[in-house]
Design a protein around this motif. Structure first.
Motif, PDB file in Angstrom:
ATOM      1  N   ASN A  11       0.844  -1.181   0.000  1.00 42.12           N
ATOM      2  CA  ASN A  11       0.000   0.000   0.000  1.00 42.12           C
ATOM      3  C   ASN A  11       0.878   1.229   0.000  1.00 42.12           C
ATOM      4  O   ASN A  11       1.980   1.217   0.542  1.00 42.12           O
ATOM      5  CB  ASN A  11      -0.918   0.045   1.227  1.00 42.12           C
ATOM      6  CG  ASN A  11      -2.270  -0.574   0.942  1.00 42.12           C
ATOM      7  OD1 ASN A  11      -2.668  -0.709  -0.202  1.00 42.12           O
ATOM      8  ND2 ASN A  11      -2.977  -0.939   1.987  1.00 42.12           N
ATOM      9  N   ARG A  12       0.382   2.303  -0.593  1.00 41.50           N
ATOM     10  CA  ARG A  12       1.077   3.575  -0.545  1.00 41.50           C
ATOM     11  C   ARG A  12       0.268   4.523   0.311  1.00 41.50           C
ATOM     12  O   ARG A  12      -0.946   4.622   0.148  1.00 41.50           O
ATOM     13  CB  ARG A  12       1.240   4.167  -1.948  1.00 41.50           C
ATOM     14  CG  ARG A  12       2.400   3.554  -2.721  1.00 41.50           C
ATOM     15  CD  ARG A  12       2.013   2.250  -3.337  1.00 41.50           C
ATOM     16  NE  ARG A  12       3.184   1.532  -3.817  1.00 41.50           N
ATOM     17  CZ  ARG A  12       3.121   0.301  -4.276  1.00 41.50           C
ATOM     18  NH1 ARG A  12       1.993  -0.352  -4.286  1.00 41.50           N
ATOM     19  NH2 ARG A  12       4.211  -0.304  -4.699  1.00 41.50           N
ATOM     20  N   VAL A  13       0.927   5.208   1.222  1.00 46.43           N
ATOM     21  CA  VAL A  13       0.237   6.101   2.152  1.00 46.43           C
ATOM     22  C   VAL A  13       0.889   7.467   2.081  1.00 46.43           C
ATOM     23  O   VAL A  13       2.116   7.586   2.061  1.00 46.43           O
ATOM     24  CB  VAL A  13       0.317   5.554   3.600  1.00 46.43           C
ATOM     25  CG1 VAL A  13      -0.306   6.534   4.569  1.00 46.43           C
ATOM     26  CG2 VAL A  13      -0.380   4.205   3.695  1.00 46.43           C
ATOM     27  N   SER A  14       0.080   8.519   2.018  1.00 45.98           N
ATOM     28  CA  SER A  14       0.613   9.876   2.071  1.00 45.98           C
ATOM     29  C   SER A  14       0.059  10.574   3.289  1.00 45.98           C
ATOM     30  O   SER A  14      -1.072  10.324   3.708  1.00 45.98           O
ATOM     31  CB  SER A  14       0.241  10.655   0.794  1.00 45.98           C
ATOM     32  OG  SER A  14      -1.155  10.805   0.702  1.00 45.98           O
ATOM     33  N   ASN A  29       4.819  -2.425   3.233  1.00 47.10           N
ATOM     34  CA  ASN A  29       4.894  -3.809   2.789  1.00 47.10           C
ATOM     35  C   ASN A  29       3.956  -4.636   3.662  1.00 47.10           C
ATOM     36  O   ASN A  29       4.189  -4.804   4.859  1.00 47.10           O
ATOM     37  CB  ASN A  29       6.335  -4.313   2.908  1.00 47.10           C
ATOM     38  CG  ASN A  29       6.494  -5.716   2.354  1.00 47.10           C
ATOM     39  OD1 ASN A  29       5.526  -6.456   2.208  1.00 47.10           O
ATOM     40  ND2 ASN A  29       7.728  -6.082   2.045  1.00 47.10           N
ATOM     41  N   LEU A  30       2.903  -5.171   3.057  1.00 48.70           N
ATOM     42  CA  LEU A  30       1.883  -5.897   3.822  1.00 48.70           C
ATOM     43  C   LEU A  30       2.149  -7.391   3.920  1.00 48.70           C
ATOM     44  O   LEU A  30       1.410  -8.100   4.591  1.00 48.70           O
ATOM     45  CB  LEU A  30       0.514  -5.685   3.180  1.00 48.70           C
ATOM     46  CG  LEU A  30      -0.013  -4.247   3.156  1.00 48.70           C
ATOM     47  CD1 LEU A  30      -1.365  -4.214   2.482  1.00 48.70           C
ATOM     48  CD2 LEU A  30      -0.104  -3.681   4.556  1.00 48.70           C
ATOM     49  N   THR A  31       3.203  -7.897   3.277  1.00 51.88           N
ATOM     50  CA  THR A  31       3.442  -9.342   3.252  1.00 51.88           C
ATOM     51  C   THR A  31       3.523  -9.916   4.650  1.00 51.88           C
ATOM     52  O   THR A  31       2.813 -10.861   5.011  1.00 51.88           O
ATOM     53  CB  THR A  31       4.740  -9.651   2.485  1.00 51.88           C
ATOM     54  OG1 THR A  31       4.681  -9.041   1.199  1.00 51.88           O
ATOM     55  CG2 THR A  31       4.930 -11.153   2.341  1.00 51.88           C
ATOM     56  N   GLU A  32       4.395  -9.342   5.478  1.00 50.94           N
ATOM     57  CA  GLU A  32       4.579  -9.855   6.832  1.00 50.94           C
ATOM     58  C   GLU A  32       3.368  -9.582   7.703  1.00 50.94           C
ATOM     59  O   GLU A  32       3.029 -10.375   8.579  1.00 50.94           O
ATOM     60  CB  GLU A  32       5.832  -9.220   7.451  1.00 50.94           C
ATOM     61  CG  GLU A  32       6.322  -9.940   8.698  1.00 50.94           C
ATOM     62  CD  GLU A  32       7.668  -9.417   9.160  1.00 50.94           C
ATOM     63  OE1 GLU A  32       8.138  -9.864  10.217  1.00 50.94           O
ATOM     64  OE2 GLU A  32       8.240  -8.555   8.455  1.00 50.94           O
ATOM     65  N   ASP A  35       0.876 -12.307   7.269  1.00 46.91           N
ATOM     66  CA  ASP A  35       1.272 -13.619   7.759  1.00 46.91           C
ATOM     67  C   ASP A  35       1.241 -13.718   9.274  1.00 46.91           C
ATOM     68  O   ASP A  35       1.119 -14.808   9.832  1.00 46.91           O
ATOM     69  CB  ASP A  35       2.686 -13.960   7.277  1.00 46.91           C
ATOM     70  CG  ASP A  35       2.725 -14.167   5.768  1.00 46.91           C
ATOM     71  OD1 ASP A  35       1.649 -14.473   5.205  1.00 46.91           O
ATOM     72  OD2 ASP A  35       3.794 -14.012   5.174  1.00 46.91           O
ATOM     73  N   PHE A  36       1.360 -12.588   9.978  1.00 49.23           N
ATOM     74  CA  PHE A  36       1.448 -12.603  11.430  1.00 49.23           C
ATOM     75  C   PHE A  36       0.452 -11.604  12.016  1.00 49.23           C
ATOM     76  O   PHE A  36      -0.044 -10.730  11.327  1.00 49.23           O
ATOM     77  CB  PHE A  36       2.866 -12.233  11.895  1.00 49.23           C
ATOM     78  CG  PHE A  36       3.929 -13.147  11.357  1.00 49.23           C
ATOM     79  CD1 PHE A  36       4.179 -14.373  11.967  1.00 49.23           C
ATOM     80  CD2 PHE A  36       4.656 -12.815  10.228  1.00 49.23           C
ATOM     81  CE1 PHE A  36       5.155 -15.207  11.476  1.00 49.23           C
ATOM     82  CE2 PHE A  36       5.627 -13.657   9.731  1.00 49.23           C
ATOM     83  CZ  PHE A  36       5.876 -14.863  10.353  1.00 49.23           C
ATOM     84  N   ARG A  37       0.208 -11.761  13.328  1.00 52.65           N
ATOM     85  CA  ARG A  37      -0.664 -10.806  13.999  1.00 52.65           C
ATOM     86  C   ARG A  37       0.017  -9.426  14.005  1.00 52.65           C
ATOM     87  O   ARG A  37       1.140  -9.300  14.492  1.00 52.65           O
ATOM     88  CB  ARG A  37      -0.922 -11.267  15.437  1.00 52.65           C
ATOM     89  CG  ARG A  37      -1.865 -10.313  16.216  1.00 52.65           C
ATOM     90  CD  ARG A  37      -2.047 -10.800  17.638  1.00 52.65           C
ATOM     91  NE  ARG A  37      -2.730 -12.076  17.651  1.00 52.65           N
ATOM     92  CZ  ARG A  37      -4.058 -12.214  17.640  1.00 52.65           C
ATOM     93  NH1 ARG A  37      -4.829 -11.154  17.592  1.00 52.65           N
ATOM     94  NH2 ARG A  37      -4.606 -13.413  17.656  1.00 52.65           N
ATOM     95  N   PRO A  38      -0.632  -8.409  13.473  1.00 50.04           N
ATOM     96  CA  PRO A  38       0.010  -7.090  13.398  1.00 50.04           C
ATOM     97  C   PRO A  38       0.347  -6.546  14.787  1.00 50.04           C
ATOM     98  O   PRO A  38      -0.437  -6.674  15.724  1.00 50.04           O
ATOM     99  CB  PRO A  38      -1.054  -6.215  12.715  1.00 50.04           C
ATOM    100  CG  PRO A  38      -1.950  -7.186  12.007  1.00 50.04           C
ATOM    101  CD  PRO A  38      -1.961  -8.414  12.864  1.00 50.04           C
ATOM    102  N   ASN A  39       1.520  -5.951  14.914  1.00 53.71           N
ATOM    103  CA  ASN A  39       1.881  -5.234  16.130  1.00 53.71           C
ATOM    104  C   ASN A  39       2.766  -4.054  15.745  1.00 53.71           C
ATOM    105  O   ASN A  39       3.183  -3.914  14.594  1.00 53.71           O
ATOM    106  CB  ASN A  39       2.576  -6.155  17.144  1.00 53.71           C
ATOM    107  CG  ASN A  39       3.846  -6.776  16.587  1.00 53.71           C
ATOM    108  OD1 ASN A  39       4.751  -6.069  16.169  1.00 53.71           O
ATOM    109  ND2 ASN A  39       3.897  -8.112  16.582  1.00 53.71           N
ATOM    110  N   ARG A  45       8.785  -1.614  10.951  1.00 58.08           N
ATOM    111  CA  ARG A  45       9.854  -2.041  10.058  1.00 58.08           C
ATOM    112  C   ARG A  45       9.367  -2.339   8.645  1.00 58.08           C
ATOM    113  O   ARG A  45      10.168  -2.622   7.759  1.00 58.08           O
ATOM    114  CB  ARG A  45      10.585  -3.257  10.635  1.00 58.08           C
ATOM    115  CG  ARG A  45       9.819  -4.562  10.656  1.00 58.08           C
ATOM    116  CD  ARG A  45      10.777  -5.692  11.041  1.00 58.08           C
ATOM    117  NE  ARG A  45      10.123  -6.981  11.129  1.00 58.08           N
ATOM    118  CZ  ARG A  45       9.720  -7.547  12.259  1.00 58.08           C
ATOM    119  NH1 ARG A  45       9.910  -6.924  13.412  1.00 58.08           N
ATOM    120  NH2 ARG A  45       9.143  -8.737  12.262  1.00 58.08           N
ATOM    121  N   ASN A  46       8.055  -2.281   8.423  1.00 60.71           N
ATOM    122  CA  ASN A  46       7.513  -2.502   7.091  1.00 60.71           C
ATOM    123  C   ASN A  46       7.028  -1.212   6.443  1.00 60.71           C
ATOM    124  O   ASN A  46       6.372  -1.250   5.412  1.00 60.71           O
ATOM    125  CB  ASN A  46       6.361  -3.510   7.143  1.00 60.71           C
ATOM    126  CG  ASN A  46       6.850  -4.941   7.240  1.00 60.71           C
ATOM    127  OD1 ASN A  46       7.163  -5.563   6.239  1.00 60.71           O
ATOM    128  ND2 ASN A  46       6.950  -5.449   8.460  1.00 60.71           N
TER     129      ASN A  46
END
Length: 284
Positions: A11-14, A29-32, A35-39, A45-46
């Motif tokens: 995604n791109r965010v401004s 970067n949404l890949t990680e 795959d994992f619970r967001p924190n 780092r993404n």
């Protein structure tokens, strides 16, 4: 904050910016995250800051292949390469760019200005950097008040690789622009006085090919949501009503007060996403 359309895992965010700092453009970067619970640590780092600006960023859009992005600011419109962060001005003027839409062919971007103008800008031509100079144009500014004897500015200046004869004027500040995919010569445009129209680039000087009645707005950047089949579009209103129109006929098909607050952003579930969900359910 504006979230841009993108490839599946990015995604791109401004960010809008503030008085002491301009806006920024980020890549997430949404890949990680998928795959994992967001924190907080994973999210930080993404997120990569691609570019910063010494101006207010009002809106943004990007191509379907993810690069480049275009942004609308209080100084004009700019192009940003998301891989390198290199930025260049596409359009300069004194009226804020409040709405943008890349035409699906990728070579043109529609810019909706605070003064009500919709400008077509060529993004295909190679630029020479953020400080490059552009050709200057005088654009006819249709007066909003035609009272006899009342003076009004009839021209305004823009610089950039624009198509002056493809510039049109709506009654007030532009709220939303949507280019249709079935034929990208067509686009929907709305202004903050509630006007919604359908235009055809090929005959744009003849005016709108369709007008939609019933939208209620006075100052809000209400977004239009077009269904995947591009038969209908939907919008919230300042009266808290949700409305649905036929794109082809212009008929208002549905109107109801579903919430007690204004709905500024609406969207449809994409057909591909719905099909993917059905496929996943069949596997279970």
């Amino acid at each position: 904050m504006t979230v841009l359309a993108s490839r599946m895992l990015y995604n791109r965010v401004s960010t809008l910016g503030a008085e002491d700092r301009g806006g920024s453009l980020f890549v997430i970067n949404l890949t990680e995250l998928l795959d994992f619970r967001p924190n907080r640590s994973i999210l930080r780092r993404n997120i990569d800051e691609v570019a910063t600006f010494n101006c207010t960023v009002w809106t943004a859009d990007c191509r379907s292949d993810g690069s480049p992005a275009v942004i609308g600011t209080n100084l004009g419109a700019a192009l940003v390469d998301l891989e390198t962060g290199v930025k260049s001005w596409l359009l300069r003027g004194k009226s804020d760019v409040l709405a943008q839409q890349l035409v699906h062919s990728g070579n043109l971007v529609l810019c909706g200005l605070r003064n009500g103008a919709i400008v077509t800008v060529d993004v295909h031509e190679k630029r020479e950097g953020f400080s490059a100079r552009h050709a200057s144009h005088r654009i006819r500014h249709s007066p909003l008040d035609s009272t006899p004897g009342k003076s009004s500015e009839k021209w305004f200046k823009l610089s950039g690789n624009i198509h002056p004869y493809h510039t049109i004027k709506m009654p007030s500040s532009i709220a939303c622009l949507v280019s249709l995919q079935f034929d990208d010569q067509y686009f929907l445009a709305s202004s903050m006085d509630g006007t919604v129209k359908l235009y055809d680039h090929r005959i744009i000087q003849r005016g709108a090919v369709q007008t939609y009645e019933g939208n209620v707005n006075s100052h809000t950047r209400l977004q239009l949501g077009v269904d995947p089949s591009e038969r209908f579009f939907i919008s919230g209103g300042e009266d808290c009503n949700l409305r649905l129109w036929s794109i082809k006929s212009g008929e208002l098909l549905f109107e109801d007060k579903l919430t007690n607050t204004v709905t500024p952003t609406v969207c449809w579930q994409k057909a591909e996403a719905f099909k993917g969900l059905q496929d996943e359910r069949q596997k279970l």
